[in-house]
Design an enzyme around this catalytic site. Structure first.
Site, PDB file in Angstrom:
ATOM      1  N   ASP A 176      30.000  32.062  48.854  1.00 30.13           N
ATOM      2  CA  ASP A 176      30.907  32.977  48.350  1.00 30.13           C
ATOM      3  C   ASP A 176      32.367  33.195  49.213  1.00 30.13           C
ATOM      4  O   ASP A 176      32.188  32.708  50.308  1.00 30.13           O
ATOM      5  CB  ASP A 176      30.599  34.169  47.795  1.00 30.13           C
ATOM      6  CG  ASP A 176      31.643  35.347  47.159  1.00 30.13           C
ATOM      7  OD1 ASP A 176      32.279  34.796  46.321  1.00 30.13           O
ATOM      8  OD2 ASP A 176      31.428  36.392  47.637  1.00 30.13           O
TER       9      ASP A 176
ATOM     10  N   PHE B 251      37.558  45.815  31.216  1.00 23.57           N
ATOM     11  CA  PHE B 251      37.715  44.493  31.964  1.00 23.57           C
ATOM     12  C   PHE B 251      36.179  44.063  31.960  1.00 23.57           C
ATOM     13  O   PHE B 251      35.486  44.487  32.109  1.00 23.57           O
ATOM     14  CB  PHE B 251      37.907  44.531  33.626  1.00 23.57           C
ATOM     15  CG  PHE B 251      37.879  43.529  34.160  1.00 23.57           C
ATOM     16  CD1 PHE B 251      38.928  42.703  34.234  1.00 23.57           C
ATOM     17  CD2 PHE B 251      36.573  43.047  34.811  1.00 23.57           C
ATOM     18  CE1 PHE B 251      38.866  41.418  35.006  1.00 23.57           C
ATOM     19  CE2 PHE B 251      36.552  41.815  35.577  1.00 23.57           C
ATOM     20  CZ  PHE B 251      37.693  40.969  35.478  1.00 23.57           C
TER      21      PHE B 251
ATOM     22  N   LYS C 281      46.761  44.700  33.019  1.00 26.34           N
ATOM     23  CA  LYS C 281      46.887  43.779  34.017  1.00 26.34           C
ATOM     24  C   LYS C 281      45.590  42.993  34.263  1.00 26.34           C
ATOM     25  O   LYS C 281      44.726  43.215  33.640  1.00 26.34           O
ATOM     26  CB  LYS C 281      46.793  44.859  35.622  1.00 26.34           C
ATOM     27  CG  LYS C 281      45.430  45.543  35.558  1.00 26.34           C
ATOM     28  CD  LYS C 281      45.429  46.141  36.874  1.00 26.34           C
ATOM     29  CE  LYS C 281      44.066  46.997  37.129  1.00 26.34           C
ATOM     30  NZ  LYS C 281      43.917  47.821  38.479  1.00 26.34           N
TER      31      LYS C 281
ATOM     32  N   GLY D 195      35.483  33.042  42.457  1.00 25.83           N
ATOM     33  CA  GLY D 195      36.059  33.276  41.131  1.00 25.83           C
ATOM     34  C   GLY D 195      37.712  33.375  41.224  1.00 25.83           C
ATOM     35  O   GLY D 195      38.344  33.453  40.273  1.00 25.83           O
TER      36      GLY D 195
ATOM     37  N   ASN E 293      27.586  39.655  41.995  1.00 26.19           N
ATOM     38  CA  ASN E 293      28.020  38.493  41.546  1.00 26.19           C
ATOM     39  C   ASN E 293      27.181  37.181  42.087  1.00 26.19           C
ATOM     40  O   ASN E 293      27.303  36.083  41.543  1.00 26.19           O
ATOM     41  CB  ASN E 293      29.428  38.138  41.050  1.00 26.19           C
ATOM     42  CG  ASN E 293      30.227  38.059  42.510  1.00 26.19           C
ATOM     43  OD1 ASN E 293      29.782  38.563  43.449  1.00 26.19           O
ATOM     44  ND2 ASN E 293      31.186  37.529  42.618  1.00 26.19           N
TER      45      ASN E 293
END
Length: 1051
Positions: free
Chosen positions: A335, A474, A497, A612, A755
């Site tokens: 990551d 979100f 946003k 991401g 994640n």
């Protein structure tokens, strides 16, 4: 526990042997030769498992005690919980002692995250307070989804006094959470017992196994086949001997009762030899492996160089079964945020209405003084800012600038905590949100308080209360969040946003020119490795909004299809947005990341970054940490929007790296054209240069499809570095699984957030970093530590040492057991294939357990080819582990042949030395007992010399174990062969006086010396020639250590 122990083939095999030994017709050894080793192995494994169970039970004692009290909790009960209490069931929060019925909880038992989370009750239930009368009379009706294991989702409705209210996860307290900083709270039981989400998540743990484990199972089966072959040869030999000689010799050696033919005698001898030759399958192999792995795990836990003082976090081996796999890693999947970077966000730059502002620019820092925020009493003193022009714009009341920071102070899910007047602490579920809200706070838009219906902001010293009408959440699909608020003046506004790729599609056409300017700024920000967000707003029409909020209420209270209905409504209202600008947050690299990546690359480890973040950010961080560099021949960017585009881009990249890979004569093309059900493995392909590959999440989705996955993995694996951007957690796991499927390589995944869990669990080795995103990654990992830079020490030092030690252990263990057992095979040809043992039965019992166990454990726990400093200085030492050179089927066959050769020497030299031999006083010593003693003494000294040759790093412990084992052997031998033992236990100790009569003869010791020399000399000669002609990387480094001046000139 015994049932689990006998799942192992070797343990079940020895139990089978024990049963055979109880049959008198075939029993050729005393029962204790099998029972004692088997009981010891089972006892050691059982004690280890019992300790693990005891520790686990101590950890669960608290929970078990609560379960006794929780057992009567039922759905519909109202429960009072106090500070530091465990939540007893899945509860709907009704009220609490905190303002606005807030309740702070710790969810470490659920997701491992230690940061406090905030739950908030409905206003209609918050009025109940702690009034027991009102709580008793509470008569609401809750309708909700069936019990499930989704910790982050809950769908339900509460009907109270004719009104229907939506219920979601933000109003739920789940079993396993702990109440913090809240004096009391009341909750309504929704799920209890096995229906709670915690219990629904309970499941079996999947165990990872190393490649050496899998190889050992194959080798044990091969050894079984070899054992069966030897027994068959000896059984046939017995049948022939009994038919040709034994039949006529029955007056002296009568056949056993029930044996009436040579063929039946051969059948019985087959099983007798299975018992005698059983030691070719080492019973203590598995328990020794467990001890070695446990010891090497402790080294990781105790390593002070992997301890992180700022957080008091040591490295931790969370499993003891994968240590040697750390020495064979070929691919690392990492990551970015929180793993390569610190995940401590700093609001660095922004773009407002087409103008770019610097926050912490280095040149500004040198040129200008830090802005003084003393005029703002609620400012965060830790916030650093240097661009005075933005402060001036705020002070001058610029409309767009005020609107920008107003959005940042309103559009979020942060909860404020103010224990003292003016001392604000923000509880943010992500560091990004915390950084943005803190920036708005310092620029005069201070987020002060929140209730379910309002948000209080202090704007330039003036307190304003905004009505919070809706939160558009979100998620990974929307990649944005919005809030709809009504200002004190009555204006309706939607603030939004999110990711630029998403928000740009929702903007009003009048924003096109501003969008171009903002895009330039975004590219500039991303070029510096900053994390970017775009912010926008929309003024709403009152009449339209009233209609929309009505439909929103209906959708939010629907039990079926709630998410889809809400998503449609969100898409409807989030249109024609007006662009305000963009934010840029800096996430600094962790210390030592560039050096670590460079070192790992020199160890031929390929690193893939799965993040991401947007492409520009990921690429620039990659350049910063030496993953990508300007010396590369090319960096391919795969960003096709269709399957055909992605295929073309991948093939173009492969064609440039290796044009010949498209020829029909290419081995891989030929291999994959053949139809076969066997899993196909891609061999390593060398590109004609150094390349990098960058692929976006959208293109990756096509690349992971079945018709493209081979092309993707083939092209990507030719590259030195692969960067995957905008990927989802599922795609991270799919990428790892793809490499595991097509490459015969060991993979490692490292991450710090929830994640990354799927990726960590999918890889052969999972490493968790205890960072800013909680502990969920750590709890799912096999190894954990606090900083990415410790990975090089974990792999290049601990991993490599563990692999080398395990390989040396297995080679020596198989060698000594072949040498020990095959002497029986050769003896069979001289004993009428009668299943007579060469050694004393007590020697057979103690050989693996006492005489040879400690020296090999000493080598396997302490040996080092070079020390840790040289291991890190020469990463090339790691390559043999990746290629599995130190222990494989070929090495095993070599060990077997060495064992066969040694057994020939150990049998025939003593046999020739004893044949028709007499002592100096004329008495004969050519007897079975003297021969047995001489053979076993030769054997023990030979295997002791062999382990001395195998040991690279000598310690006091090694010396003690080797000399101690030899001393124990002679002490036990002289004791058991003494007259006293033989007279007292004549059936157990029948070698009376053999030791002192045989070992006192010079010719016996000369024969022992000759046996040792013949066994060891070929090994020494072979190793000397190999070191000179084909030295290993370790040999080369050791040569350098002898001549330090050479090392200095080469480095």
């Amino acid at each position: 526990n015994l049932f689990e122990q006998f799942q192992r083939i070797a343990n079940a095999y020895f139990l089978f042997l024990l049963i055979l030994q109880l049959i008198p017709q075939i029993s050729s050894l005393a029962w204790f030769t099998t029972v004692v080793p088997l009981v010891l192995v089972l006892a050691v494994s059982g004690v280890k498992d019992a300790i693990d169970d005891f520790v686990r039970s101590m950890l669960l004692t608290c929970t078990l005690e609560f379960d006794e009290k929780w057992m009567n909790v039922q759905v519909g009960d109202i429960i009072r919980l106090e500070n530091n209490n465990f939540v007893t069931a899945d509860l709907l929060l009704l009220s609490s002692s905190e303002p606005h019925s807030l309740t702070y909880i710790e969810t470490a038992e659920l997701d491992g995250e230690t940061n406090l989370k905030v739950k908030q009750a409905l206003t209609v239930t918050a009025e109940l307070g702690e009034d027991l009368q009102k709580l008793t009379e509470f008569n609401g009706e809750v309708k909700c989804e069936a019990p499930n294991n989704k910790l982050d989702k809950f769908t339900g409705t509460l009907t109270l006094r004719g009104e229907k209210y939506a219920l979601d996860n933000e109003k739920m307290l789940l079993r396993g959470c702990i109440i913090r900083n809240t004096e009391w709270c009341f909750g309504l039981v929704i799920y209890a017992g096995p229906d709670t989400k915690l219990m629904q998540n309970s499941g079996k743990t999947t165990f990872k196994r190393t490649s050496i484990d899998r190889l050992m199972n194959v080798l044990v089966l091969l050894i079984f086949a070899f054992l069966a072959l030897m027994c068959l040869i000896l059984a046939i030999g017995n049948g022939i001997w009994e038919y040709d000689k034994g039949y006529y010799f029955q007056v002296y050696l009568p056949w056993a009762e029930g044996v009436n033919s040579a063929s039946y005698s051969g059948f019985l001898m087959f099983w007798s030899y299975v018992i005698i030759l059983n030691t070719v399958v080492p019973i203590s192999l598995y328990v020794s492996v467990e001890i070695i792995r446990l010891g090497n795990s402790f080294y990781i836990d105790w390593d002070r160089k992997m301890y992180y003082p700022p957080k008091d976090t040591p490295a931790q081996a969370r499993t003891t079964t994968l240590n040697e796999e750390l020495g064979q890693i070929k691919y690392i999947f990492s990551d970015k945020t929180g793993t390569l970077t610190q995940n401590i966000m700093c609001f660095n730059k922004c773009s407002i209405h087409g103008k770019s502002y610097e926050m912490n620019g280095k040149y500004l820092e040198r040129r200008q003084k830090k802005v003084d925020f003393s005029y703002n009493q609620l400012a965060d003193p830790k916030f650093a800012f240097y661009d005075h022009s933005l402060v001036e714009a705020v002070k001058l009341g610029d409309i767009q600038t005020h609107r920008f920071f107003r959005l940042l102070s309103l559009c979020h899910t942060v909860m404020p905590e103010e224990k003292k007047e003016g001392n604000l602490v923000y509880q943010a579920q992500s560091p990004d949100e915390g950084a943005l809200v803190t920036a708005a706070r310092n620029f005069g838009f201070v987020f002060r308080a929140r209730t379910p219906e309002t948000i209080t902001v202090v704007e330039m010293g003036e307190t304003k209360v905004y009505k919070l009408l809706a939160i558009l959440d979100f998620n990974n699909v929307r990649k944005r969040m919005s809030v709809i608020v009504r200002s004190p003046e009555g204006d309706l506004t939607l603030y939004c946003k999110g990711a630029d790729t998403i928000l740009y599609e929702l903007l009003h056409s009048s924003c096109d020119s501003l969008k171009e300017e903002t895009t330039e700024h975004l590219n500039e920000f991303a070029g510096e490795g900053l994390r970017t967000l775009v912010v926008a707003y929309k003024n709403l029409d009152e009449e339209y909004f009233q209609d929309w909020i009505r439909r929103h209420h209906e959708a939010s209270t629907a039990l079926e299809g709630r998410e889809d209905k809400l998503s449609e409504l969100y898409e409807e209202i989030e249109k024609d947005l007006m662009l305000l600008g963009a934010t840029a947050i800096e996430d600094k690299l962790q210390d030592g990341v560039p050096q670590t990546i460079e070192t790992l690359a020199r160890a031929s480890i390929k690193i893939w970054v799965l993040t991401g973040d947007k492409q520009e950010t990921a690429m620039n961080i990659s350049y910063s940490c030496n993953l990508l560099n300007d010396d590369m021949d090319d960096v391919f960017v795969i960003e096709g929007s269709t399957s055909d585009d992605v295929l073309k881009e991948l093939r173009d990249a492969r064609k440039k790296m290796k044009p010949e890979s498209f020829l029909d004569s290419d081995e891989i093309n030929i291999q994959f054209e053949k139809s076969s059900k066997k899993p196909k493995v891609l061999p390593d392909e060398q590109a004609n240069g150094v390349y990098g590959l960058v692929i976006t999440g959208h293109s990756l989705a096509y690349g992971l499809e079945e018709n493209l996955e081979l092309e993707l993995v083939r092209t990507a694996c030719m590259c030195k570095v692969v960067i995957c951007c905008r990927v989802t957690p599922l795609q991270k796991a799919q990428v790892v699984e793809l490499v595991k499927k097509y490459k015969k390589a060991v993979t490692l995944a490292i991450g710090d957030g929830a994640n990354d869990v799927s990726m960590i669990k999918t890889a052969h080795i999972g490493v968790g970093i205890s960072g800013q995103e909680g502990m969920q990654a750590v709890l799912s990992s096999d190894f954990s530590f606090a900083q990415f830079r410790y990975l090089q020490r974990l792999l290049l030092v601990h991993g490599r040492w563990s692999y080398i030690r395990m390989c040396k252990f297995l080679k020596y263990f198989f060698y000594k057991n072949f040498a020990f057992t095959l002497v029986h095979f050769w003896y069979g040809f001289f004993s009428g294939f009668s299943a007579q043992t060469v050694y004393d039965e007590w020697f057979i019992t103690l050989y693996n357990l006492v005489y040879t166990s400690l020296p090999v454990l000493g080598m396997s726990l302490f040996d080092q080819d070079v020390d840790d400093r040289w291991s890190l200085l020469f990463p090339q030492l790691y390559v043999p582990g990746q290629q599995n050179l130190y222990f494989n089927k070929t090495v095993f066959v070599k060990c077997m042949f060495q064992g066969i050769y040694s057994s020939l020497i150990l049998f025939f030299i003593p046999y020739g030395a004893m044949y028709n031999t007499v002592r100096s006083d004329g008495k004969a010593i050519a007897d079975y007992q003297s021969f047995a003693l001489m053979v076993q003494t030769c054997l023990l000294i030979v295997v002791s010399v062999q382990i001395c040759l195998d040991t690279s790093y000598w310690t006091v412990v090694n010396q003690f174990f080797i000399w101690g084992s030899l001393s124990v052997y002679f002490a036990i031998t002289f004791t058991m062969y003494s007259d006293g033992d033989c007279y007292s236990f004549d059936s157990a100790f029948c070698f009376s006086g053999t030791a002192r009569n045989t070992l006192s003869q010079p010719n016996v010791w000369l024969a022992i010396f000759l046996s040792i020399t013949l066994c060891v000399l070929p090994v020494v000669g072979f190793r000397f020639l190999k070191t000179q002609l084909r030295p290993t990387p370790s040999d080369k480094v050791r040569k350098y250590l002898i001549k330090p001046e050479i090392l200095l000139t080469t480095t």
